[in-house]
Design a protein around this motif. Structure first.
Motif, mmCIF file in Angstrom:
data_model
loop_
_atom_site.group_PDB
_atom_site.id
_atom_site.type_symbol
_atom_site.label_atom_id
_atom_site.label_comp_id
_atom_site.label_asym_id
_atom_site.label_seq_id
_atom_site.Cartn_x
_atom_site.Cartn_y
_atom_site.Cartn_z
ATOM 1 N N LYS A 1 31.458 28.816 32.059
ATOM 2 C CA LYS A 1 32.593 28.514 31.693
ATOM 3 C C LYS A 1 31.959 26.678 31.544
ATOM 4 O O LYS A 1 32.238 26.295 30.301
ATOM 5 C CB LYS A 1 32.547 28.262 32.944
ATOM 6 N N GLU A 2 30.440 26.209 32.369
ATOM 7 C CA GLU A 2 29.921 25.394 32.242
ATOM 8 C C GLU A 2 28.571 25.233 31.991
ATOM 9 O O GLU A 2 28.177 26.738 31.788
ATOM 10 C CB GLU A 2 30.384 24.452 33.686
ATOM 11 N N HIS A 3 27.859 24.195 31.022
ATOM 12 C CA HIS A 3 26.853 24.888 31.226
ATOM 13 C C HIS A 3 25.385 23.509 32.502
ATOM 14 O O HIS A 3 26.268 22.413 32.632
ATOM 15 C CB HIS A 3 26.316 24.104 29.992
ATOM 16 N N ALA A 4 24.755 24.485 32.934
ATOM 17 C CA ALA A 4 24.151 23.433 34.312
ATOM 18 C C ALA A 4 23.098 21.855 32.936
ATOM 19 O O ALA A 4 22.252 22.119 31.591
ATOM 20 C CB ALA A 4 23.453 24.412 34.688
ATOM 21 N N ASP A 5 22.893 20.406 33.357
ATOM 22 C CA ASP A 5 21.935 20.189 32.946
ATOM 23 C C ASP A 5 21.105 20.963 32.067
ATOM 24 O O ASP A 5 20.429 20.574 31.129
ATOM 25 C CB ASP A 5 21.584 18.887 33.615
ATOM 26 N N ASP A 6 19.879 21.946 33.304
ATOM 27 C CA ASP A 6 19.006 21.977 32.427
ATOM 28 C C ASP A 6 18.630 22.964 31.241
ATOM 29 O O ASP A 6 17.945 23.469 31.008
ATOM 30 C CB ASP A 6 18.095 22.476 33.659
ATOM 31 N N ASP A 7 20.295 23.571 30.519
ATOM 32 C CA ASP A 7 20.179 24.227 30.363
ATOM 33 C C ASP A 7 19.874 23.480 28.744
ATOM 34 O O ASP A 7 20.357 24.422 28.003
ATOM 35 C CB ASP A 7 21.613 24.524 29.563
ATOM 36 N N VAL A 8 20.523 22.139 29.043
ATOM 37 C CA VAL A 8 20.635 21.572 27.755
ATOM 38 C C VAL A 8 19.263 20.905 26.660
ATOM 39 O O VAL A 8 18.121 20.506 27.591
ATOM 40 C CB VAL A 8 21.749 20.232 28.154
ATOM 41 N N ILE A 9 19.135 21.450 25.574
ATOM 42 C CA ILE A 9 17.845 21.087 24.019
ATOM 43 C C ILE A 9 18.069 19.935 24.054
ATOM 44 O O ILE A 9 18.738 19.792 23.385
ATOM 45 C CB ILE A 9 17.507 22.156 23.849
ATOM 46 N N SER A 10 16.841 19.494 24.533
ATOM 47 C CA SER A 10 17.017 17.311 23.712
ATOM 48 C C SER A 10 15.652 17.854 22.939
ATOM 49 O O SER A 10 15.194 18.111 23.116
ATOM 50 C CB SER A 10 16.278 16.318 25.205
ATOM 51 N N ILE A 11 16.945 16.884 21.939
ATOM 52 C CA ILE A 11 15.983 16.192 20.334
ATOM 53 C C ILE A 11 14.929 15.892 21.137
ATOM 54 O O ILE A 11 15.665 14.552 20.427
ATOM 55 C CB ILE A 11 16.479 17.069 19.203
ATOM 56 N N CYS A 12 14.153 15.129 20.832
ATOM 57 C CA CYS A 12 12.950 13.916 20.953
ATOM 58 C C CYS A 12 12.678 13.805 18.732
ATOM 59 O O CYS A 12 12.648 14.388 18.697
ATOM 60 C CB CYS A 12 11.554 14.712 21.682
ATOM 61 N N GLN B 1 32.184 23.596 25.996
ATOM 62 C CA GLN B 1 31.064 22.129 25.152
ATOM 63 C C GLN B 1 31.687 22.997 23.769
ATOM 64 O O GLN B 1 31.897 22.096 23.405
ATOM 65 C CB GLN B 1 30.145 22.343 24.910
ATOM 66 N N LEU B 2 31.955 23.781 23.585
ATOM 67 C CA LEU B 2 32.222 24.795 22.355
ATOM 68 C C LEU B 2 33.816 24.127 21.966
ATOM 69 O O LEU B 2 34.296 23.861 21.188
ATOM 70 C CB LEU B 2 32.891 26.424 22.615
ATOM 71 N N ALA C 1 27.074 27.637 20.473
ATOM 72 C CA ALA C 1 27.633 26.635 21.644
ATOM 73 C C ALA C 1 26.771 27.276 23.159
ATOM 74 O O ALA C 1 26.612 28.576 23.158
ATOM 75 C CB ALA C 1 29.272 26.808 22.104
ATOM 76 N N GLN C 2 26.698 25.720 23.651
ATOM 77 C CA GLN C 2 26.197 26.515 25.623
ATOM 78 C C GLN C 2 26.901 27.063 26.836
ATOM 79 O O GLN C 2 26.705 27.563 27.192
ATOM 80 C CB GLN C 2 25.399 25.299 25.475
ATOM 81 N N SER C 3 28.289 26.589 25.827
ATOM 82 C CA SER C 3 29.794 26.532 27.338
ATOM 83 C C SER C 3 30.484 26.800 26.275
ATOM 84 O O SER C 3 30.707 26.031 25.400
ATOM 85 C CB SER C 3 29.220 25.823 28.820
ATOM 86 N N GLN C 4 31.718 27.342 27.265
ATOM 87 C CA GLN C 4 33.307 27.461 26.471
ATOM 88 C C GLN C 4 33.487 26.094 26.805
ATOM 89 O O GLN C 4 34.277 25.712 25.504
ATOM 90 C CB GLN C 4 34.098 28.347 27.421
#
Length: 736
Positions: free
Chosen positions: A725-736, A697-698, A692-695
């Motif tokens: 508590k939240e995650h920033a958009d640039d913390d999200v790892i995108s999978i191509c 989201q989890l 999990a990257q944030s509470q």
């Protein structure tokens, strides 16, 4: 949203410091699983008293002997009904089914006669049911709960505990009791509500009684596993334990007297009370209350009289000697898969049998009032409960060959099995009886023919003898109701309390009519349960509804669709013979025809209130409620108010003080043993938390089971607390 209660808790003295730890220090002891093929070394034990575990043979001879004699007479009469001419194979089938069913009801009749005589004799020779010696044994009172309303459970514990304090204020015997709420709850919201309710309970009892709470992370073996977990970890501090259910209430004199009887009899392993049913609001619940209050004691007293020290255990409202339980009643896991393998579902009968096998007595305290429980509010709720009970009782067929069981305990197991198998036996008896009637109506008799015939011999019956036998069978079947009605109608004081003999007679008549309408529906429900179990389907473990039994009419129609269809089919088969046969079967068929409206009416609180307003199906506990029941209802309102808003997992993550309270109450067993087996739920929850990257989201990806698991895992909770508590958009790892 956080509750007002949670804020008040934090602002006041810390509840952990105020009431001590959530559980006392552990005192581990082994509880070995018993070998069903042989007795453990040293068993059966030698009794302390010379006749500590011996029962009077004469009582067995009277009850079982008379039941056997009546059964042989009825079977002989049935044979004579068919013996006017040569008996056909179909008639032999009917005879066999009749014999099985009649033996089953004859034993209840003989026991009922004994109960009737005993209850009547008490009116002329009252006996003291009080033990005088001071209680010195330590007693643990256990309230197991599984996804029940916390306000019901915790208010009941508070009421019983505080009233016991008041009852024993001169002797201070209440100090010998410790009260435990043992939770197997799997719903995370209910689990957190239980924690809130526990801290409120600690606050309200203000140190006057010792109350504890523990929630298991994994409910292995259900209720029996819940109690066994307590026994192996904490029961070493106590001489005996009083086992309750989530809907149990017991008056102070009953609690204290049970503990004193156990202390006074060094050979007693278990003492079971006969609970009265209370607090029913629907017609069906009131019907069960009325029957249990006035017919039940006839059966229960008779059973206690003749089984004596080979009694039974019904899972709750009973006191058990800890030493006897942990040394003798450890349940094995049966080979194979459910429904016949796995953990023993109906553990109570088996535990009683194992305790008696090892040389302890098991008694039924039929003379001890003040034990209460509640009942299902509708036929559908009863069907759900009975499905589980049916599986557990049929599973006892695997227990019957156990080495060393007393024959009375084997009879208890057979009785439990027959309580469900009797339904298909009665159904087959009806169907074969219809087949005989249709055979006589449609098949032409031919004595001398070379042509093939399914029924080569023409059945001829003695109709007069058959009618007489029918009346005898009905008399035997309804005898407990007749005995209970006689006892009630001859008790002037009780009749006056219930509104007079005319009103009581109306209640008896109403109970008979509704019970007769419900009986064929329950017969088919039990038949369906038996057939589903024989086909290998497991019942699962669903929490019971306690109050409202109503459902939308579409759901009720779906549940009872086959009952109505089968009622129509049976009616048509009877019509093929004659309208007279339809008329004879109509008392049984009518309930099937009106199954849906009958189910809805008997589950309706509105109809139940109307019946109550007419003082029909009333019981003494309803007309003049015991102070215990009134106090429990009042306390429940306080809990309902305080639990109107409950903690949630986000609340724990946001407020460290709430998380501290939660951690303090958490079960202290390790969540995972290194090198041990990892289960699917454990693995999935761990992966979701660690990735999990944030509470937020989890929390969005955890389902209810996973939330419940995480709530019991301190390591995962600590990881969750550290997440943003939240995650920033640039913390999200995108999978191509």
């Amino acid at each position: 949203m956080e509750s007002r209660f949670s804020h008040s808790l934090i602002e006041e003295q810390h509840p952990v410091l105020e009431g001590g730890a959530a559980m006392p220090p552990e005192k581990p002891q082994p509880m070995p699983a018993q070998d069903l093929r042989k007795l453990s070394k040293g068993f059966p034990r030698q009794s302390v008293n010379p006749n500590g575990v011996k029962s009077k043979v004469s009582r067995r001879l009277l009850v079982v002997g008379s039941a056997s004699a009546i059964s042989l007479f009825a079977i002989y009469e049935m044979l004579q009904v068919f013996s006017v001419a040569s008996v056909t194979p179909l008639e032999y089938l009917v005879l066999a089914l009749f014999a099985i069913n009649f033996c089953w009801i004859a034993l209840a009749f003989s026991g009922g006669v004994a109960g009737f005589i005993n209850i009547m004799s008490r009116r002329f020779k009252p006996r003291s049911n009080t033990t005088e010696e001071l209680l010195t044994d330590k007693v643990a009172v256990l309230m197991p709960t599984y996804n029940e309303s916390p306000d019901r459970v915790f208010s009941a514990v508070e009421t019983m505990a505080m009233r016991l304090v008041e009852y024993t204020k001169d002797t201070q015997e209440h100090q010998q009791f410790s009260w435990f709420i043992l939770s197997d709850t799997t719903d995370p919201d209910i689990a957190l509500a239980e924690e809130q309710a526990f801290w409120l309970l600690r606050k309200r009892v203000a140190g006057k009684v010792k109350v504890y709470y523990r929630r298991r992370r994994k409910n292995t073996a259900r209720k029996s596993g819940n109690v066994a977990d307590f026994c192996t970890r904490w029961a070493g501090h106590y001489e005996s334990m009083l086992v309750l259910d989530a809907d149990s209430l017991m008056q102070s004199h009953c609690i204290l007297e049970l503990a004193k009887r156990m202390q006074a009899d060094p050979d007693a392993g278990l003492i079971q009370t006969i609970p009265y049913l209370v607090s029913g609001v629907t017609v069906l619940a009131r019907l069960q209350q009325f029957a249990a209050r006035f017919y039940g004691p006839v059966i229960g007293t008779g059973l206690a009289w003749w089984v004596q020290k080979e009694g039974n255990f019904w899972g709750h409202n009973a006191i058990i000697r800890v030493k006897a339980f942990v040394e003798c009643a450890g349940l094995p896991t049966l080979k194979g898969k459910p429904p016949f393998g796995g953990h023993i579902l109906s553990h109570d009968f088996v535990e009683a049998a194992l305790i008696r096998r090892s040389g302890w007595s098991v008694k039924i305290a039929a003379d001890l009032p003040g034990s209460f429980e509640e009942c299902p509010p509708s036929m559908i709720d009863m069907a759900i409960r009975d499905r589980r009970w049916c599986q557990g009782n049929l599973q006892h067929s695997r227990i019957l060959p156990t080495k060393g069981l007393h024959w009375i305990n084997r009879l208890h197991l057979v009785t439990g099995i027959m309580s469900y198998l009797s339904s298909p036996f009665w159904l087959f008896l009806i169907l074969f009886g219809l087949a005989l009637a249709l055979q006589a109506h449609y098949i032409r008799p031919e004595y001398f023919t070379d042509q093939f015939s399914l029924f080569p011999k023409w059945p001829v019956m003695d109709s007069d003898r058959a009618l007489r036998l029918f009346y005898i069978t009905m008399g035997i079947l309804f005898a407990p109701k007749i005995f209970g009605s006689v006892l009630l109608l001859t008790d002037s004081k009780q009749c006056k309390q219930l509104g007079g003999r005319l009103k009581v007679s109306g209640s008896i008549l109403l109970e008979i009519i509704i019970s007769a309408l419900i009986a064929p529906i329950m017969m088919f429900i039990h038949c369906g349960a038996v057939f589903s179990i024989l086909s290998g389907q497991d019942s699962g473990w669903a929490p019971q509804r306690r109050d409202d039994g109503s459902l939308p009419w579409k759901d009720v129609l779906y549940r009872h669709r086959w009952h109505m269809i089968l009622g129509i089919v049976l009616s048509y088969l009877a019509y093929l013979d004659s309208w007279i046969l339809v008329a004879w079967l109509s008392p049984a068929l009518l309930g099937l025809w009106i199954a849906v409206p009958l189910s809805m009416a008997t589950a309706s609180q509105k109809v139940g209130r109307w019946v109550k307003s007419k003082k029909l199906l009333a019981t003494p506990e309803e007309i003049e409620p015991p102070q215990l029941i009134l106090a429990a209802a009042q306390a429940r309102k306080a809990y309902e108010s305080s639990l109107a808003q409950i903690w949630h997992l986000p609340s724990l993550l946001e407020r460290p003080e709430l998380m501290e309270l939660h951690m303090a109450i958490m079960d202290k067993l390790p969540t995972h043993i290194p090198g041990g087996q990892i289960e699917a739920l454990d693995a999935i929850a761990r992966v979701k938390v660690h990735e999990a990257q944030s509470q937020r989201q989890l929390l969005s990806v955890l389902d209810n089971k996973e939330r419940s698991y995480v709530l019991g895992n301190p390591l995962l909770l600590q990881i969750m607390q550290k997440l943003p508590k939240e995650h920033a958009d640039d913390d999200v790892i995108s999978i191509c």
